[in-house]
Design a protein around this motif. Structure first.
Motif, PDB file in Angstrom:
ATOM      1  N   THR A   3       0.863  -1.175   0.000  1.00 35.11           N
ATOM      2  CA  THR A   3       0.000   0.000   0.000  1.00 35.11           C
ATOM      3  C   THR A   3       0.902   1.227   0.000  1.00 35.11           C
ATOM      4  O   THR A   3       1.842   1.316   0.787  1.00 35.11           O
ATOM      5  CB  THR A   3      -0.910   0.037   1.240  1.00 35.11           C
ATOM      6  OG1 THR A   3      -0.093  -0.008   2.404  1.00 35.11           O
ATOM      7  CG2 THR A   3      -1.877  -1.113   1.236  1.00 35.11           C
ATOM      8  N   HIS A   5       2.361   4.829   0.728  1.00 36.65           N
ATOM      9  CA  HIS A   5       2.282   5.656   1.927  1.00 36.65           C
ATOM     10  C   HIS A   5       1.458   6.909   1.627  1.00 36.65           C
ATOM     11  O   HIS A   5       1.609   7.519   0.566  1.00 36.65           O
ATOM     12  CB  HIS A   5       3.669   6.063   2.394  1.00 36.65           C
ATOM     13  CG  HIS A   5       4.518   4.902   2.811  1.00 36.65           C
ATOM     14  ND1 HIS A   5       4.193   4.090   3.866  1.00 36.65           N
ATOM     15  CD2 HIS A   5       5.677   4.423   2.325  1.00 36.65           C
ATOM     16  CE1 HIS A   5       5.117   3.157   4.006  1.00 36.65           C
ATOM     17  NE2 HIS A   5       6.033   3.334   3.076  1.00 36.65           N
ATOM     18  N   HIS A   9       2.422  10.555   5.806  1.00 39.53           N
ATOM     19  CA  HIS A   9       3.619   9.779   6.150  1.00 39.53           C
ATOM     20  C   HIS A   9       4.866  10.451   5.602  1.00 39.53           C
ATOM     21  O   HIS A   9       5.865  10.620   6.302  1.00 39.53           O
ATOM     22  CB  HIS A   9       3.481   8.360   5.608  1.00 39.53           C
ATOM     23  CG  HIS A   9       4.658   7.492   5.895  1.00 39.53           C
ATOM     24  ND1 HIS A   9       5.756   7.446   5.073  1.00 39.53           N
ATOM     25  CD2 HIS A   9       4.923   6.661   6.927  1.00 39.53           C
ATOM     26  CE1 HIS A   9       6.646   6.615   5.580  1.00 39.53           C
ATOM     27  NE2 HIS A   9       6.160   6.119   6.696  1.00 39.53           N
ATOM     28  N   TRP A  10       4.805  10.862   4.340  1.00 37.65           N
ATOM     29  CA  TRP A  10       5.975  11.504   3.720  1.00 37.65           C
ATOM     30  C   TRP A  10       6.237  12.864   4.329  1.00 37.65           C
ATOM     31  O   TRP A  10       7.393  13.285   4.455  1.00 37.65           O
ATOM     32  CB  TRP A  10       5.790  11.603   2.212  1.00 37.65           C
ATOM     33  CG  TRP A  10       5.792  10.253   1.579  1.00 37.65           C
ATOM     34  CD1 TRP A  10       4.780   9.646   0.910  1.00 37.65           C
ATOM     35  CD2 TRP A  10       6.872   9.303   1.587  1.00 37.65           C
ATOM     36  NE1 TRP A  10       5.152   8.393   0.509  1.00 37.65           N
ATOM     37  CE2 TRP A  10       6.438   8.162   0.906  1.00 37.65           C
ATOM     38  CE3 TRP A  10       8.156   9.318   2.110  1.00 37.65           C
ATOM     39  CZ2 TRP A  10       7.240   7.041   0.733  1.00 37.65           C
ATOM     40  CZ3 TRP A  10       8.954   8.205   1.940  1.00 37.65           C
ATOM     41  CH2 TRP A  10       8.511   7.092   1.258  1.00 37.65           C
ATOM     42  N   THR A  13       8.035  12.218   7.496  1.00 36.33           N
ATOM     43  CA  THR A  13       9.397  11.761   7.209  1.00 36.33           C
ATOM     44  C   THR A  13      10.292  12.923   6.792  1.00 36.33           C
ATOM     45  O   THR A  13      11.427  13.054   7.257  1.00 36.33           O
ATOM     46  CB  THR A  13       9.370  10.689   6.109  1.00 36.33           C
ATOM     47  OG1 THR A  13       8.547   9.613   6.541  1.00 36.33           O
ATOM     48  CG2 THR A  13      10.761  10.175   5.793  1.00 36.33           C
ATOM     49  N   ASP A  76       6.133   4.754  11.001  1.00 39.52           N
ATOM     50  CA  ASP A  76       5.693   3.580  10.239  1.00 39.52           C
ATOM     51  C   ASP A  76       4.580   2.830  10.960  1.00 39.52           C
ATOM     52  O   ASP A  76       3.621   2.369  10.329  1.00 39.52           O
ATOM     53  CB  ASP A  76       6.866   2.649   9.977  1.00 39.52           C
ATOM     54  CG  ASP A  76       7.826   3.194   8.934  1.00 39.52           C
ATOM     55  OD1 ASP A  76       7.420   4.112   8.184  1.00 39.52           O
ATOM     56  OD2 ASP A  76       8.977   2.731   8.883  1.00 39.52           O
ATOM     57  N   HIS A  79       1.393   4.677  10.501  1.00 39.59           N
ATOM     58  CA  HIS A  79       0.879   4.466   9.150  1.00 39.59           C
ATOM     59  C   HIS A  79       0.221   3.090   9.025  1.00 39.59           C
ATOM     60  O   HIS A  79      -0.851   2.964   8.435  1.00 39.59           O
ATOM     61  CB  HIS A  79       2.011   4.605   8.132  1.00 39.59           C
ATOM     62  CG  HIS A  79       1.651   4.138   6.765  1.00 39.59           C
ATOM     63  ND1 HIS A  79       0.715   4.769   5.991  1.00 39.59           N
ATOM     64  CD2 HIS A  79       2.067   3.082   6.048  1.00 39.59           C
ATOM     65  CE1 HIS A  79       0.588   4.134   4.855  1.00 39.59           C
ATOM     66  NE2 HIS A  79       1.406   3.101   4.859  1.00 39.59           N
ATOM     67  N   GLN A  80       0.872   2.058   9.595  1.00 45.41           N
ATOM     68  CA  GLN A  80       0.300   0.714   9.532  1.00 45.41           C
ATOM     69  C   GLN A  80      -1.020   0.646  10.275  1.00 45.41           C
ATOM     70  O   GLN A  80      -1.964  -0.008   9.819  1.00 45.41           O
ATOM     71  CB  GLN A  80       1.274  -0.295  10.118  1.00 45.41           C
ATOM     72  CG  GLN A  80       2.457  -0.571   9.224  1.00 45.41           C
ATOM     73  CD  GLN A  80       3.466  -1.484   9.881  1.00 45.41           C
ATOM     74  OE1 GLN A  80       3.379  -1.734  11.092  1.00 45.41           O
ATOM     75  NE2 GLN A  80       4.427  -1.973   9.120  1.00 45.41           N
ATOM     76  N   VAL A  83      -3.664   2.159   8.045  1.00 48.04           N
ATOM     77  CA  VAL A  83      -4.027   1.270   6.934  1.00 48.04           C
ATOM     78  C   VAL A  83      -4.904   0.131   7.440  1.00 48.04           C
ATOM     79  O   VAL A  83      -5.909  -0.215   6.812  1.00 48.04           O
ATOM     80  CB  VAL A  83      -2.753   0.726   6.243  1.00 48.04           C
ATOM     81  CG1 VAL A  83      -3.091  -0.403   5.284  1.00 48.04           C
ATOM     82  CG2 VAL A  83      -2.021   1.835   5.527  1.00 48.04           C
TER      83      VAL A  83
END
Length: 88
Positions: A3, A5, A9-10, A13, A76, A79-80, A83
């Protein structure tokens, strides 16, 4: 299944990377630029500029890498979780 990101998320980061790069640059530039002034201070009997060049900056860089790893793991996981909650 892969999936992509999400933009958040970016964004996180990039923000983390920018902050840590600024810390890296500030530490490196500060120690080099203020080396003469730091030579008057001592740390465990050694001039502070010598200590920072020999060991201090290497420890600071290691700390920056550790902070990056720790924060990226948190990003991360967040994000998980997002999702997985969307797939339910």
């Amino acid at each position: 299944m892969f999936t992509p990101h999400p933009p958040s998320h970016w964004r996180s980061t990039r923000r983390l990377t920018l902050v840590l790069l600024l810390a890296w640059f500030g530490l490196t530039f500060g120690v080099i630029f203020f080396a003469r002034e730091m030579a008057n201070m001592t740390f465990f009997g050694w001039p502070l500029s010598f200590y920072m060049a020999a060991q201090g900056l290497a420890l600071a860089y290691l700390l920056i890498v550790a902070v990056y790893t720790w924060q990226m793991r948190k990003i991360d996981r967040r994000h998980q979780d997002d999702v997985q909650s969307d797939n339910r």
